[in-house]
Design a protein around this motif. Structure first.
Motif, mmCIF file in Angstrom:
data_model
loop_
_atom_site.group_PDB
_atom_site.id
_atom_site.type_symbol
_atom_site.label_atom_id
_atom_site.label_comp_id
_atom_site.label_asym_id
_atom_site.label_seq_id
_atom_site.Cartn_x
_atom_site.Cartn_y
_atom_site.Cartn_z
ATOM 1 N N GLU A 283 42.866 16.448 -15.305
ATOM 2 C CA GLU A 283 44.204 15.853 -15.328
ATOM 3 C C GLU A 283 44.497 15.157 -14.008
ATOM 4 O O GLU A 283 45.138 14.102 -13.975
ATOM 5 N N LYS A 286 42.722 11.843 -14.030
ATOM 6 C CA LYS A 286 43.427 10.921 -14.932
ATOM 7 C C LYS A 286 44.626 10.307 -14.225
ATOM 8 O O LYS A 286 44.865 9.096 -14.309
ATOM 9 N N LEU A 287 45.381 11.145 -13.517
ATOM 10 C CA LEU A 287 46.557 10.661 -12.802
ATOM 11 C C LEU A 287 46.153 9.671 -11.715
ATOM 12 O O LEU A 287 46.794 8.620 -11.548
ATOM 13 N N ARG A 288 45.086 10.004 -10.979
ATOM 14 C CA ARG A 288 44.610 9.093 -9.923
ATOM 15 C C ARG A 288 44.233 7.730 -10.490
ATOM 16 O O ARG A 288 44.616 6.684 -9.943
ATOM 17 N N GLN A 290 45.226 6.290 -13.245
ATOM 18 C CA GLN A 290 46.409 5.572 -13.718
ATOM 19 C C GLN A 290 47.191 4.968 -12.560
ATOM 20 O O GLN A 290 47.743 3.864 -12.683
ATOM 21 N N GLN A 291 47.201 5.669 -11.435
ATOM 22 C CA GLN A 291 47.915 5.157 -10.264
ATOM 23 C C GLN A 291 47.162 4.017 -9.585
ATOM 24 O O GLN A 291 47.775 3.052 -9.110
#
Length: 300
Positions: A283, A286-288, A290-291
């Motif tokens: 997770e 995934k966040l990295r 997307q950023q």
């Protein structure tokens, strides 16, 4: 996942233009019709005519430039084809041809050769004598190797060799400086040796359904690459210099073993679609992603 499939479908549904005749010249659908026309016939379409051999009278059509013999029952490359010295397009797709004779070099005006969906186990060394060849389609055969002489086909724009049994790429591949499309999906590639990717004009590279554990560092030489497909391999890591592919806009890595992507992934500023389904992405990763890739549609 459904949206991913739609994107993939529309982005990569190919049209095999080797089957397309020149609309500005007459196209005949039988040899007798062509011979009775009284002119210099340049185009003949004998597709789906249940032929087991190429008719002998075809050699009388000495001005032929386009010949389509797709989807017949041909088991060999008949010698009378070699007399058609002006051929530019030869389509033999979906037959049962087992070999291409070395005399193929006589057809030295060929620009497009389609021998996909046959029973070929090799391509002759003499394929390298086709110096005007721009499109070579040999998908869905049983090829185990690519001849070193392929590097002499320096006008090649598209080379499609998917769905074979190829386990090694010749060093001469890097001589194909005009190549734009390279299709190698569904083969038996476990690794790709260095110095194979010095292909400055390559735009599309498909390597799905192989057994690749890693990519060579010199993949960064593909400065024109726009689409890279690596689905269904066993990749655990991507080279950090992958981010140097500044024109890349489509990257598909589904069903590998990737836990993370290169740390400078944000440098891929033109990336519009990234497919990572079937990978052990955390997770946090995934966040990295997307950023760092706000302009990119990512599928996890």
């Amino acid at each position: 996942m459904k949206n991913y499939l739609v994107v993939l479908f529309f982005f990569f549904v190919g049209v095999n233009n080797a089957q397309e005749a020149n609309s500005l010249e007459p196209l005949y659908f039988s040899i007798d019709e062509a011979l009775s026309s009284g002119g210099n016939v340049t185009q003949l379409n004998l597709r789906d005519q249940f032929l087991f051999v190429t008719p002998n009278k075809i050699s009388e059509l000495s001005h032929l430039k386009f010949l389509n013999l797709m989807q017949n029952n041909l088991e060999k490359f008949d010698q009378n084809l070699l007399q058609l010295s002006k051929l530019e397009v030869l389509v033999l797709r979906q037959n049962a041809i087992k070999y291409i004779p070395k005399e193929i070099e006589q057809l030295n005006k060929l620009k497009k050769l389609d021998v996909a969906v046959n029973k070929l186990t090799k391509l002759p060394t003499e394929i390298g004598e086709l110096h005007k060849l721009e499109y070579l389609y040999s998908s869905l055969n049983s090829l185990v190797a690519v001849p070193e002489s392929i590097g002499d086909c320096k006008q090649l724009l598209a080379l499609e060799l998917d769905n074979n049994q190829i386990s090694y790429l010749p060093e001469s591949l890097s001589k194909l400086k005009k190549l734009k499309v390279l299709q190698l999906s569904n083969n038996q590639l476990y690794e790709i040796e260095k110095d194979r990717f010095n292909l400055p004009n390559l735009k599309e590279l498909k390597l799905d359904y192989n057994s690749l554990k890693y990519l060579p560092e010199d993949i960064s030489q593909l400065k024109s690459l726009e689409a890279l497909l690596l689905n269904y391999n066993v990749l655990e890591k991507l080279p950090d210099n992958l981010v140097q592919l500044q024109k890349l806009n489509f990257l598909s890595l589904a069903n590998n073993n990737l836990a993370k992507l290169p740390k400078n992934i944000s440098q891929l500023t033109n990336l519009k679609t990234l497919i990572l389904t079937g990978n052990p992405i955390s997770e946090a990763e995934k966040l990295r992603l997307q950023q760092e890739l706000p302009q990119c549609k990512i599928y996890f």
